[in-house]
Design a protein around this motif. Structure first.
Motif, PDB file in Angstrom:
ATOM      1  N   ASN A 106       8.348  -3.002 -12.013  1.00  0.00           N
ATOM      2  CA  ASN A 106       8.847  -3.312  -9.911  1.00  0.00           C
ATOM      3  C   ASN A 106       7.851  -2.776  -8.967  1.00  0.00           C
ATOM      4  N   LEU A 107       7.088  -2.994  -8.391  1.00  0.00           N
ATOM      5  CA  LEU A 107       6.697  -2.258  -8.137  1.00  0.00           C
ATOM      6  C   LEU A 107       6.250  -2.517  -6.425  1.00  0.00           C
ATOM      7  N   PHE A 108       5.638  -2.070  -5.282  1.00  0.00           N
ATOM      8  CA  PHE A 108       5.452  -2.069  -4.555  1.00  0.00           C
ATOM      9  C   PHE A 108       4.397  -2.412  -4.141  1.00  0.00           C
ATOM     10  N   ILE A 109       3.746  -3.239  -3.561  1.00  0.00           N
ATOM     11  CA  ILE A 109       2.112  -3.941  -2.794  1.00  0.00           C
ATOM     12  C   ILE A 109       1.997  -3.897  -1.335  1.00  0.00           C
ATOM     13  N   PRO A 110       1.519  -2.888  -0.789  1.00  0.00           N
ATOM     14  CA  PRO A 110       1.193  -3.342   0.093  1.00  0.00           C
ATOM     15  C   PRO A 110       0.374  -4.410   0.808  1.00  0.00           C
ATOM     16  N   VAL A 111       0.866  -5.342   2.211  1.00  0.00           N
ATOM     17  CA  VAL A 111       0.436  -6.478   2.386  1.00  0.00           C
ATOM     18  C   VAL A 111      -0.671  -6.080   3.333  1.00  0.00           C
ATOM     19  N   GLU A 112      -1.865  -7.450   3.265  1.00  0.00           N
ATOM     20  CA  GLU A 112      -2.884  -7.612   4.398  1.00  0.00           C
ATOM     21  C   GLU A 112      -2.990  -8.525   4.888  1.00  0.00           C
ATOM     22  N   PHE A 113      -2.885  -8.851   6.324  1.00  0.00           N
ATOM     23  CA  PHE A 113      -3.128  -9.807   7.761  1.00  0.00           C
ATOM     24  C   PHE A 113      -4.440 -10.108   7.801  1.00  0.00           C
ATOM     25  N   ILE A 114      -4.841 -11.851   7.803  1.00  0.00           N
ATOM     26  CA  ILE A 114      -6.485 -11.723   7.415  1.00  0.00           C
ATOM     27  C   ILE A 114      -6.286 -13.276   8.559  1.00  0.00           C
ATOM     28  N   ASN A 115      -6.976 -13.483   9.087  1.00  0.00           N
ATOM     29  CA  ASN A 115      -7.526 -14.173  10.200  1.00  0.00           C
ATOM     30  C   ASN A 115      -6.838 -14.517  11.802  1.00  0.00           C
ATOM     31  N   VAL A 150      -1.614 -11.809   3.156  1.00  0.00           N
ATOM     32  CA  VAL A 150      -0.882 -13.049   5.001  1.00  0.00           C
ATOM     33  C   VAL A 150      -1.952 -14.073   5.318  1.00  0.00           C
ATOM     34  N   ASP A 151      -1.824 -15.210   5.235  1.00  0.00           N
ATOM     35  CA  ASP A 151      -2.656 -15.865   6.302  1.00  0.00           C
ATOM     36  C   ASP A 151      -2.678 -16.524   7.451  1.00  0.00           C
ATOM     37  N   LEU A 152      -2.744 -16.054   8.873  1.00  0.00           N
ATOM     38  CA  LEU A 152      -2.081 -16.018  10.063  1.00  0.00           C
ATOM     39  C   LEU A 152      -2.701 -17.038  10.763  1.00  0.00           C
TER      40      LEU A 152
END
Length: 208
Positions: A106-115, A150-152
């Motif tokens: 189990n690992l915490f993975i950072p979130v990136e937002f695009i568009n 995450v695609d916005l």
């Protein structure tokens, strides 16, 4: 794949037992042990100050490290236990476990937002509210995603982005079973205030 797995530099500890451990602490080191991976346990010493910095950053037990010990091949490890002084709450011993490339962790993975520019809600002045800047996932040690994207595009005010909207690498899954929210687009404060005032006026008209 993970961009960079942080290094954890240690020294091989000569001697075992309480006497060697006490000497290590007097020398500004924290004794530890590396086990697993079908190899013999390896006693190590970790620099106290650097270890304390790592612990203060948080998530030490859920971070994958590249352990570097002179005279030994680098190996991926994860912390299984940190023993602390009951009075000072400072680390006194660390247990590290070697990982195979096929090991699930189990690992915490950072979130990136695009568009962002393709989100109508943001163009109208909506505010992106990030609920989870990182997501805990069950991953394979040899195939760790660098980030969750995450695609916005197409999101309007009031819309949410959930974990089901994200394409995860094969063999990777969230630790939470439900479809949880990662972020949402909320109305700007000015628009919310106007809506509230409008609602009050409507109530007054109804009363009349």
């Amino acid at each position: 794949m993970a961009g960079e797995i942080p290094d954890l530099v240690a020294l091989e500890r000569t001697g075992t037992g309480k006497g060697a451990a006490r000497q290590a602490r007097r020398d500004g080191m924290v004794p530890g042990i590396v086990f697993g991976g079908e190899k013999d346990p390896l006693p190590i010493n970790l620099p106290f100050n650097k270890l304390l910095q790592r612990l203060k950053k948080g998530r030490f037990k859920s971070t994958l490290f590249n352990l570097k010990v002179e005279g030994h091949e680098d190996v991926r490890v994860i912390c299984r236990d940190v023993q602390r002084d009951v009075v000072k709450d400072l680390p006194t011993h660390v247990d590290l476990m070697r990982l195979r490339r096929t090991t699930k962790i189990n690992l915490f993975i950072p979130v990136e937002f695009i568009n962002e520019g393709s989100a109508p809600g943001l163009k109208r002045g909506g505010v992106l509210t990030v609920v989870r800047p990182e997501v805990e996932l069950v991953v394979t040690a040899g195939d760790i995603p660098e980030k969750v994207t995450v695609d916005l595009a197409g999101l309007n005010i009031g819309d949410t982005a959930t974990i089901s909207d994200v394409t995860l690498p094969e063999g990777t899954k969230p630790t939470i079973d439900r479809d949880f929210v990662i972020a949402n687009i909320s109305a700007p404060s000015g628009l919310r205030s106007a809506d509230n005032e409008g609602g009050d006026d409507a109530e007054d008209d109804a009363e009349e």
